[in-house]
Design a protein around this motif. Structure first.
Motif, PDB file in Angstrom:
ATOM      1  N   ALA A   1       9.871 -13.546   9.526  1.00 28.33           N
ATOM      2  CA  ALA A   1       9.604 -14.873   9.287  1.00 28.33           C
ATOM      3  C   ALA A   1       8.477 -15.214   8.648  1.00 28.33           C
ATOM      4  CB  ALA A   1       9.724 -15.754  10.733  1.00 28.33           C
ATOM      5  N   GLY A   2       8.507 -15.793   7.595  1.00 26.21           N
ATOM      6  CA  GLY A   2       7.372 -16.143   6.837  1.00 26.21           C
ATOM      7  C   GLY A   2       6.487 -14.913   5.899  1.00 26.21           C
ATOM      8  N   ALA A   3       7.243 -13.834   5.865  1.00 18.58           N
ATOM      9  CA  ALA A   3       7.081 -12.729   5.146  1.00 18.58           C
ATOM     10  C   ALA A   3       7.253 -12.842   3.481  1.00 18.58           C
ATOM     11  CB  ALA A   3       7.754 -11.494   5.485  1.00 18.58           C
ATOM     12  N   GLU A   4       6.227 -12.123   2.911  1.00 15.35           N
ATOM     13  CA  GLU A   4       6.315 -12.625   1.365  1.00 15.35           C
ATOM     14  C   GLU A   4       6.283 -11.165   0.691  1.00 15.35           C
ATOM     15  OE1 GLU A   4       6.846 -15.093  -0.122  1.00 15.35           O
ATOM     16  OE2 GLU A   4       6.346 -16.896   1.015  1.00 15.35           O
ATOM     17  N   PRO A   5       6.763 -10.761  -0.491  1.00 10.63           N
ATOM     18  CA  PRO A   5       6.648  -9.458  -1.095  1.00 10.63           C
ATOM     19  C   PRO A   5       5.293  -9.196  -1.478  1.00 10.63           C
ATOM     20  CG  PRO A   5       8.453 -10.892  -2.036  1.00 10.63           C
ATOM     21  CD  PRO A   5       7.873 -11.848  -1.291  1.00 10.63           C
ATOM     22  N   THR A   6       4.389 -10.429  -1.226  1.00 13.92           N
ATOM     23  CA  THR A   6       2.973 -10.074  -1.724  1.00 13.92           C
ATOM     24  C   THR A   6       1.992  -9.818  -0.297  1.00 13.92           C
ATOM     25  OG1 THR A   6       2.569 -12.543  -1.344  1.00 13.92           O
ATOM     26  CG2 THR A   6       2.948 -11.696  -3.741  1.00 13.92           C
ATOM     27  N   ASP A   7       2.848  -9.592   0.894  1.00 16.33           N
ATOM     28  CA  ASP A   7       2.147  -9.405   1.997  1.00 16.33           C
ATOM     29  C   ASP A   7       1.393  -8.081   1.777  1.00 16.33           C
ATOM     30  OD1 ASP A   7       2.677 -11.803   2.949  1.00 16.33           O
ATOM     31  OD2 ASP A   7       4.231 -10.998   4.407  1.00 16.33           O
ATOM     32  N   PRO A   8       0.154  -7.614   2.270  1.00 12.36           N
ATOM     33  CA  PRO A   8      -0.265  -6.421   2.420  1.00 12.36           C
ATOM     34  C   PRO A   8       0.618  -5.329   2.821  1.00 12.36           C
ATOM     35  CG  PRO A   8      -2.016  -8.041   2.832  1.00 12.36           C
ATOM     36  CD  PRO A   8      -0.748  -8.596   2.796  1.00 12.36           C
ATOM     37  N   LEU A   9       1.305  -5.791   4.294  1.00 17.25           N
ATOM     38  CA  LEU A   9       1.938  -4.759   5.161  1.00 17.25           C
ATOM     39  C   LEU A   9       2.974  -4.125   4.322  1.00 17.25           C
ATOM     40  CD1 LEU A   9       2.538  -3.435   7.632  1.00 17.25           C
ATOM     41  CD2 LEU A   9       4.079  -5.384   8.109  1.00 17.25           C
ATOM     42  N   PHE A  10       3.609  -5.047   3.615  1.00 20.19           N
ATOM     43  CA  PHE A  10       4.646  -4.799   2.426  1.00 20.19           C
ATOM     44  C   PHE A  10       4.228  -3.744   1.391  1.00 20.19           C
ATOM     45  CE2 PHE A  10       7.369  -5.445  -1.567  1.00 20.19           C
ATOM     46  CZ  PHE A  10       8.531  -4.917  -1.028  1.00 20.19           C
ATOM     47  N   ILE A  11       3.283  -4.093   0.840  1.00 19.29           N
ATOM     48  CA  ILE A  11       2.799  -3.308  -0.542  1.00 19.29           C
ATOM     49  C   ILE A  11       2.168  -2.201  -0.024  1.00 19.29           C
ATOM     50  CG2 ILE A  11       0.765  -3.439  -2.178  1.00 19.29           C
ATOM     51  CD1 ILE A  11       1.321  -6.621  -2.287  1.00 19.29           C
ATOM     52  N   VAL A  12       1.423  -1.903   1.030  1.00 15.59           N
ATOM     53  CA  VAL A  12       0.856  -0.706   1.265  1.00 15.59           C
ATOM     54  C   VAL A  12       1.898   0.017   1.782  1.00 15.59           C
ATOM     55  CG1 VAL A  12      -0.629   0.308   3.260  1.00 15.59           C
ATOM     56  CG2 VAL A  12      -1.277  -1.714   2.002  1.00 15.59           C
ATOM     57  N   ALA A  13       2.680  -0.269   2.707  1.00 14.18           N
ATOM     58  CA  ALA A  13       4.103   0.499   3.293  1.00 14.18           C
ATOM     59  C   ALA A  13       4.887   1.384   1.954  1.00 14.18           C
ATOM     60  CB  ALA A  13       4.788  -0.254   4.030  1.00 14.18           C
ATOM     61  N   MET A  14       5.011   0.493   1.006  1.00 12.17           N
ATOM     62  CA  MET A  14       5.941   0.764  -0.242  1.00 12.17           C
ATOM     63  C   MET A  14       5.057   1.671  -1.162  1.00 12.17           C
ATOM     64  SD  MET A  14       8.727  -0.541   0.647  1.00 12.17           S
ATOM     65  CE  MET A  14       9.586   0.198  -0.817  1.00 12.17           C
ATOM     66  N   LEU A  15       3.753   1.547  -1.208  1.00 15.04           N
ATOM     67  CA  LEU A  15       2.841   2.291  -1.957  1.00 15.04           C
ATOM     68  C   LEU A  15       2.832   3.771  -1.365  1.00 15.04           C
ATOM     69  CD1 LEU A  15       0.049   0.230  -3.282  1.00 15.04           C
ATOM     70  CD2 LEU A  15       1.634   1.188  -4.556  1.00 15.04           C
ATOM     71  N   ILE A  16       2.874   3.694  -0.199  1.00 13.82           N
ATOM     72  CA  ILE A  16       2.516   5.107   0.864  1.00 13.82           C
ATOM     73  C   ILE A  16       3.886   6.031   0.707  1.00 13.82           C
ATOM     74  CG2 ILE A  16       2.544   6.173   2.966  1.00 13.82           C
ATOM     75  CD1 ILE A  16       0.653   3.859   3.568  1.00 13.82           C
ATOM     76  N   ALA A  17       5.099   5.100   0.571  1.00  5.82           N
ATOM     77  CA  ALA A  17       6.453   5.613   0.404  1.00  5.82           C
ATOM     78  C   ALA A  17       6.604   6.296  -1.025  1.00  5.82           C
ATOM     79  CB  ALA A  17       7.486   4.366   0.904  1.00  5.82           C
ATOM     80  N   LEU A  18       6.342   5.613  -1.974  1.00  8.53           N
ATOM     81  CA  LEU A  18       6.164   5.988  -3.175  1.00  8.53           C
ATOM     82  C   LEU A  18       5.537   7.504  -3.610  1.00  8.53           C
ATOM     83  CD1 LEU A  18       6.024   2.740  -5.459  1.00  8.53           C
ATOM     84  CD2 LEU A  18       7.994   4.250  -5.030  1.00  8.53           C
ATOM     85  N   VAL A  19       4.324   7.131  -2.931  1.00  8.93           N
ATOM     86  CA  VAL A  19       3.552   8.588  -3.123  1.00  8.93           C
ATOM     87  C   VAL A  19       4.370   9.891  -2.161  1.00  8.93           C
ATOM     88  CG1 VAL A  19       1.189   9.767  -2.319  1.00  8.93           C
ATOM     89  CG2 VAL A  19       1.295   7.151  -3.633  1.00  8.93           C
TER      90      VAL A  19
END
Length: 470
Positions: free
Chosen positions: A237-255
């Motif tokens: 609830a309230g999560a956004e694609p701009t949330d730091p948690l989402f961005i950091v997790a996806m960047l780590i996954a890409l690397v």
């Protein structure tokens, strides 16, 4: 078949080379089918106990929900790993190890006194449950010889059965006992699996004697973990694609994903060969499996919510809509399996995708001449018929491309499908969290799922078609 006789010492090369079905094949199929059914039930049975778990352990709803999410994430990670391990060390060993882990983890889940321990034990339970499908696929392929396409296709009917009886069993247990007994019932079944597996499943000769690629296994596991964790966080609830948690997790996954691909290209015997991830045949089937999971698995998980939010149908009645889908699937799957050698793979996949897309479109429309429940049940039944038609073909299409790597391919297939399902559910729930009319918005999402299925049709022409036995 005489129960008193000892099972023949079948080795993998002999079975594969002769192509003759083995004497104990039906018994072996029954043993691995029990394992698949148990893993399937545990995907849905806990959903009925969320409120009971939350109240008893005084847990927040988000952490209670992780008892379901972590099970899906664990299966996604372990499926390709278990397939490769089965090929390298022998499928019987991995299957029995999975049964033992699943049983012990179930016992630990029943004894957990806080939500954090329960989530951890569910993760271990997922590792055992996720290892069943790839190892079972390889075991059955060895046992059935030239009939393995039909035997593997019959797996299609096992998972919807679990989807039907899981919520029912869970509701009964929670009503008359407690949520802990949901995990306790796995223990005698797991012990029975171990005993029967030791007695009747023949050992197989490992396909590779080289040292296991531990680096590749680790990189793949953490790539999937961070990627799926990031995507699943969108459903909060309230999560956004701009949330730091989402961005950091996806960047780590890409690397990590980049490092995994580079390692697989350079390593002599990689954990997951790159040839199974790309190319005309495997690349097309992996894409189909991901989109298949997004459209069909994501759709199925959201049907009860749609019935409740748009039409006010009670939760118990809304849950039975998945029963209508499962019944349609079971009725058609068996016929589709035995027709595969005449139809090939493309025709049933295309026909099934069209039927499922049609059922989803009907579900998004307002009822005409029927009650809302009857209309939704009819639409769900049509989607089930389409799934029963397409899944046996899609299960066999990728396996036929490399019959000597059946376990690894089955694990990758499950990984792509489950990943697609989690992505679809997470993105859809994130959109619904911000919608003013959740029911109408979800109806639009079903149209999008239907469009995805229709867009998959051109991709099926990239998959080599095949008729007759393998």
């Amino acid at each position: 078949m005489e129960p008193s006789s000892s099972p023949p010492a079948i080795t993998e090369p002999a079975a594969a080379g002769s192509g003759e079905p083995l004497a104990h094949r039906r018994l072996v199929f029954g043993i691995v089918a029990i394992a698949l059914l148990m893993a399937s039930i545990d995907q849905t049975i806990v959903a009925t106990a969320l409120n009971a778990i939350r109240g008893d352990l005084k847990a927040e709803l988000t952490w209670s929900g992780w008892t379901i999410t972590v099970y899906a994430l664990g299966q996604i990670i372990v499926m390709p790993l278990a397939g490769r391990l089965g090929d390298q060390f022998g499928r019987k060993k991995i299957f029995l190890g999975a049964a033992a882990l699943f049983t012990v983890a179930s016992l630990c889940c029943s004894l957990a006194d806080n939500i954090y321990l329960l989530v951890v034990f569910r993760a271990f339970q997922a590792i055992g449950g996720g290892a069943f499908m790839p190892t079972a696929t390889g075991i059955v392929a060895e046992q059935f010889g030239r009939d393995r396409d039909r035997a593997i296709g019959m797996f299609t009917s096992i998972f919807p059965i679990g989807g039907i009886i899981g919520p029912i069993i869970g509701g009964i247990i929670v009503t008359y006992w407690s949520w802990r007994e949901i995990f306790v019932v796995n223990i005698p079944i797991g012990l029975l699996l171990i005993v029967l597996g030791l007695r009747f499943i023949p050992s197989s000769v490992p396909k590779a004697t080289s040292r296991i690629d531990g680096t590749g296994a680790f990189l793949l596991a953490v790539t999937m973990l961070f990627g799926m964790y990031g995507i699943s966080s969108l459903g909060s609830a309230g999560a956004e694609p701009t949330d730091p948690l989402f961005i950091v997790a996806m960047l780590i996954a890409l690397v990590l994903g980049f490092l995994f691909v580079r390692h697989a290209n350079r390593y002599a015997t990689p954990f997951i060969p790159i040839s199974l991830l790309r190319g005309r045949g495997f690349g097309a089937m992996n894409t189909i499996n991901f989109l298949f999971g997004a459209a069909m698995l994501g759709f199925g998980a959201l049907v009860p919510l749609y019935a409740e939010s748009r039409y006010g149908i009670p939760p118990l009645q809304a849950g039975t809509l998945l029963t209508a889908r499962a019944v349609g699937m079971i009725c058609v799957a068996g016929l589709a399996v035995f027709a595969l050698r005449r139809t090939g793979y493309r025709a049933p996949m295309i026909g099934g995708f069209v039927l499922v897309a049609g059922g989803m479109t009907l579900m998004s429309l307002a009822p005409h001449g029927l009650t809302p429940y009857a209309w939704l049940a009819m639409a769900a039944g049509i989607t089930g018929i389409g799934m029963g038609l397409s899944i046996p073909a899609s299960n066999n299409a990728s396996l036929q491309l490399a019959p000597d790597q059946i376990s690894a391919i089955a694990g990758l297939r499950g990984m792509f499908r489950q990943s697609g399902g989690i992505v679809a559910v997470s993105v859809t729930t994130a959109i619904l969290n911000h919608a003013t009319d959740a029911g109408t918005t979800q109806a639009h999402s079903f149209v999008v799922f239907a469009a995805i299925l229709l867009l998959m049709i051109p991709i099926t022409f990239l998959v080599p078609d095949h008729r007759g036995t393998w």
